[in-house]
Every structure is written in C-alpha cells, then in structure tokens.
Design an enzyme around this catalytic site. Structure first.
Site, short mmCIF file in Angstrom:
data_model
loop_
_atom_site.label_atom_id
_atom_site.label_comp_id
_atom_site.label_asym_id
_atom_site.label_seq_id
_atom_site.Cartn_x
_atom_site.Cartn_y
_atom_site.Cartn_z
CD GLU A 176 20.88 14.85 21.63
OE1 GLU A 176 20.17 13.89 22.01
OE2 GLU A 176 21.41 14.90 20.50
CD GLU B 16 24.05 13.47 21.07
OE1 GLU B 16 23.45 12.48 21.53
OE2 GLU B 16 23.91 13.85 19.90
CG HIS C 226 21.43 3.34 18.72
ND1 HIS C 226 22.19 3.12 17.59
CD2 HIS C 226 21.64 4.65 19.04
CE1 HIS C 226 22.83 4.23 17.26
NE2 HIS C 226 22.51 5.17 18.13
CG HIS D 66 23.02 11.74 13.15
ND1 HIS D 66 23.45 10.47 13.42
CD2 HIS D 66 22.52 12.20 14.33
CE1 HIS D 66 23.22 10.17 14.69
NE2 HIS D 66 22.65 11.21 15.26
CG HIS E 11 27.79 8.84 22.80
ND1 HIS E 11 27.83 10.19 23.03
CD2 HIS E 11 27.04 8.32 23.83
CE1 HIS E 11 27.13 10.48 24.12
NE2 HIS E 11 26.65 9.36 24.64
CG ASP F 204 19.02 14.65 18.76
OD1 ASP F 204 18.50 13.96 19.64
OD2 ASP F 204 20.10 14.35 18.20
CG ASP G 132 17.99 10.83 22.18
OD1 ASP G 132 17.50 11.77 21.53
OD2 ASP G 132 19.13 10.36 21.96
CG HIS H 248 24.66 14.62 15.75
ND1 HIS H 248 23.48 15.20 15.36
CD2 HIS H 248 24.35 13.93 16.89
CE1 HIS H 248 22.51 14.87 16.20
NE2 HIS H 248 23.02 14.10 17.15
NE ARG I 279 21.82 10.53 24.47
CZ ARG I 279 21.53 9.26 24.50
NH1 ARG I 279 22.39 8.41 25.03
NH2 ARG I 279 20.38 8.79 24.03
CG ASP J 217 -0.29 0.33 2.50
OD1 ASP J 217 0.78 0.96 2.49
OD2 ASP J 217 -0.84 -0.06 3.56
CE1 TYR K 279 24.08 6.93 27.83
CE2 TYR K 279 26.40 7.30 27.32
CZ TYR K 279 25.07 7.66 27.20
OH TYR K 279 24.74 8.77 26.44
N1 GLY Z 1 18.86 10.89 18.76
C1 GLY Z 1 19.97 10.65 17.97
C2 GLY Z 1 21.17 11.25 18.53
O1 GLY Z 1 21.15 11.71 19.65
O2 GLY Z 1 22.16 11.37 17.88
MN MN Z 2 19.38 12.42 20.62
MN MN Z 3 21.92 13.65 18.92
#
Ligand code: GLY
Ligand code: MN
Ligand code: MN
Length: 440
Positions: A405, A381, A240, A358, A347, A268, A257, A351, A403, A37, A385
């Site tokens: 951000e 951010e 994630h 991103h 991380h 974000d 997040d 970004h 976190r 569909d 953890y």
């Molecule tokens: N929510 C994706 C990031 O924080 O990069």
């Molecule tokens: Mn994020």
């Molecule tokens: Mn982000």
C-alpha cells in the site's frame, strides 16, 4: 502548524461551494473523557478543523456566505482555573483575533443564537449523529425557526447533509496539505524501514509495533493515523488483525499496515516481508503477483482516469495471477465476471486519504464513477490472502497474507507516490533487512 490565512482561504472555497442563502453548521465530537479522567487526547473533528484551525473541544462553527456575520464561532469561555489544569483557551475575543471569526459567542449561547442567525437562511447543512446533545439543540432551533416563519409562508428550514459539502471541499488538497501529507508519508516510510531492519525470528509483533511508535513520535508525528496491523504468518490473512501479540516465526511473512498522523494529516502504508529476511520461492511468486498489480494500477493514475478504472486494473491483474499461480482454476474471464477473485482479494483497491485515513469525498457522482483530478490523494493497496485452512488453495501459499500500500497524489500529468521511500522490490527489501536496526 498552519497559519490562520490557510483556514481563511478554505472558508473562501466554502463560499464558492455554497449558494446564497445557505448556512453550514459544523460541530466537533464531544470531549473524549474516559475512565473518569481526561488524559485521553481530544482530537478535533476533521472538517471543523479544516475550516477553522480550532483544536478546542466544544467548538461550533456557523458559516453563512455573504451574510453578516458570515463566520461565527461558538466556543468555551476563558476560565483561569480550567486553563491552569488543561491549558490555553481562545475564548470569545481570542476567536476573533486568533481564528479570524467575524463574531464569537460562548458555546452556552448556541441554543439562543441559532434562531436569529438561521432565520434568514434558506437551508442548513449539518451532520446528524456526531453529538446527540447537539442534534437535539439544532432540531429545537429549527423548530423555533419554523415557528418564527410560521406566518410568512416561507416554511421550515430544510436540513441537508453537511458531509456533501465538506467532502467536496476536502477532496482536492491545497498546497499546505500536500506538504503535510508528504511529511506524514516520509515519517511513516522511515518507520517502516526501521521495522524491516529490526524484524527477525524471535521478535514479537508488539516489539515491532514499538519500533513504529518510536519512529513516529521521535520524528514529530502526533499519533498513529489508525491502530497499526502487525501480523505474522496466518494473522496477515485477517484483514483487521489488531492483537499484534504473537511471536515472529522462521519461514513466515510479516504484514505491517501502519501510518502516522502529522499535524492532523494521515499516512497509510503496508509492506509485507519475510521474518527471516529471505523470500522463499512460494512467497516470491505470491508477492510478485501483488506487486505487479500495485505497480500496474499506480501507473494509470492521472487526471481523467476513472476511479472504477483503477479498481478494474487491480482486479484484472490479480485475477490473471490467481489463474497463473493455479490458486483458481477457472478462466480469467470467469474469475473476473463471477467475482471469484473476491475469495482472495476481498477489499477495494483504496480510498481517499487526507485529514482522515479514510477521507471524506464521493467515489461516484450521480451513480457514475468519478474521474481523478489534480490534487486528489488516494491509497493503492492490492492484496492476496490465503488462509491456512483453505484446502482449495495450493498448499505452498496457505497461511500467507500479502498487501502492498502506498499513498498517491494525482498531479497535473500523472502521480506522485508520497510513500515510495519504503522499498517494495524483493532485492531492496532483503538488502534493507540485512542492515541492523539501531533499536535492535
Ligand atoms: N489502514 C487502513 C487501510 O488500509 O485502509
Ligand atoms: Mn492501510
Ligand atoms: Mn488504506
């Protein structure tokens, strides 16, 4: 909705980036049709949207600065029956009128028109891999251009990566984009605030996601900017995490997040807070470490600061806290030089953000970190953890993922935090959580 003059201005920008004899061909993703569909939303590829404003699938743009025609669009033909089912199409005439194309053709003409339109170009910018069918049409066209030039001594038309060009054009935001990003940030901030009011012991992660969805759509956003993370307890240590299907338990932290897409522009935001509305002593210590790193890092944002300096600032701050909280026992120098912090901060600091969460754009120029410039936008951010199974970490911190951000615009002499409306100081969070949500 942005006016057509905004997109015309962006094509002027493209003219300044490209050189004489260059051509750039931008295509959208093929239509997203699933389960036989078409009730899944099509969303235009960001760079094609940026330069055209065209939201229709099966659209292709060819831009050749200084040539005639300079701006050519290929798109679906008008079709009364198809438009009855799926809505308005610009068609060839509409492309000139509505989207200011110098020339327009039905997309079925693309293969035929590429030869005459590319034969006088010196190089072509194109992004391989978005649409395999389009890739083969473009490569076949290049072969025809090569054959046509065979006896001229001009050789083949070299292919360059279009994202080099689109990324550089998109990395400095124009006034209209800044307004839309502010709005996207404000909507997402209000949603996070409502989620804080709504959260209590016994609610599920999914119910909290529902609050975010309601607040996004009710405020006029089109969609999530990405699948939101609503992770309670140890789930917040999964970077994630996407299930969002567990129960919020007393004594646990909750990490959200989530950001929306508003008229194509992403926000974000991440916030972390206790399910029961009161930070424990251990939660406070770990939270303050992340908050300190975030505030110190945001503080150095201004034109001229290198992206690497932003990364390093967060690493220094988090590493000092990992030592102070006795989560790592080595010296701060060792934690940094041997990258031991990576175990708990795996991380990067952030970004670029814009049309894509991103967003396009380089972080290095000729292998050197790039200085920030007025009009850039990036997330900051930091996080820590500590998985529940990590027997090396002090027991009091296990099962916590934190976190924080925000989305930051680089201004002439500093920065503007586009998502500052969501509280992040502990007393403010606790005060907001004590309020009742109208959705509870
Ligand atoms: N929510 C994706 C990031 O924080 O990069
Ligand atoms: Mn994020
Ligand atoms: Mn982000």
């Amino acid at each position: 909705m942005l006016g057509k003059e905004v997109f015309a201005r962006r094509r002027e920008k493209l003219k300044n980036i490209l050189k004489e004899g260059d051509a750039i061909l931008l295509v959208g993703h093929p239509a997203a049709i699933r389960n036989n569909d078409n009730h899944h939303l099509f969303r235009q590829e960001s760079s094609l949207y940026y330069f055209t404003g065209c939201k229709e699938e099966n659209t292709v743009m060819l831009f050749r600065p200084g040539m005639t025609p300079e701006y050519t669009l290929f798109l679906r033909p008008k079709d009364a029956i198809a438009e009855l089912w799926d809505g308005y199409r610009h068609g060839v005439e509409g492309a000139k009128r509505d989207l200011l194309a110098d020339e327009a053709y039905e997309v079925s003409m693309l293969g035929k028109m590429l030869l005459p339109l590319l034969k006088d170009s010196n190089r072509l910018y194109y992004q391989l891999g978005l649409d395999p069918k389009m890739d083969s049409d473009v490569l076949a066209a290049l072969e025809r251009v090569r054959a046509a030039k065979g006896r001229t001594g001009l050789g083949i038309l070299p292919l360059y990566d279009a994202t080099e060009i689109t990324g550089e054009a998109r990395i400095i935001k124009d006034e209209e984009e800044i307004d839309l990003m502010r709005k996207s940030g404000q909507i997402a901030a209000e949603a996070h605030k409502e989620a804080m009011r709504f959260t209590e012991v016994g609610k599920t992660e999914k119910q909290i996601q529902g609050v975010l969805s309601f607040k996004f759509l009710n405020a006029g956003a089109d969609d999530y900017a990405y699948h939101p993370i609503v992770g309670t307890g140890n789930n917040a240590t999964v970077l994630h995490y996407r299930d969002n299907d567990k129960l919020c338990k007393d004594g646990d932290l909750l990490l959200i997040d989530a950001g929306c897409e508003y008229d194509f522009y992403a926000s974000d935001i991440t916030r972390t807070f206790p399910v029961n509305g009161k930070f424990t002593a251990a939660q406070t210590k770990l939270y303050q470490a992340v908050l300190k790193a975030q505030l110190e890092t945001i503080e150095i944002i201004k034109p001229g600061t290198l992206f690497s300096e932003v990364q390093e600032k967060a690493i220094e701050s988090l590493s000092a806290s990992l030592k102070e909280l006795e989560i790592l026992e080595e010296s701060v120098e060792e934690i940094i030089s041997q990258k031991l912090y990576r175990k708990y901060y795996p991380h990067n600091i952030g970004h670029w953000i814009g049309l894509d969460v991103h967003d396009r754009g380089k972080y290095l120029i000729q292998q050197e970190s790039r200085p920030l410039e007025e009009g850039m936008m990036l997330t900051i951010e930091p996080g820590l953890y500590i998985p529940e199974g990590d027997m090396d970490a002090p027991a009091e911190y296990r099962g916590m993922g934190i976190r924080i951000e925000d989305d930051i615009l680089v201004t002439k002499d500093g920065y503007e935090n586009l998502t500052k409306d969501v509280p992040k100081e502990i007393p403010e969070i606790e005060a907001l959580m004590a309020e009742k949500s109208f959705l509870a």
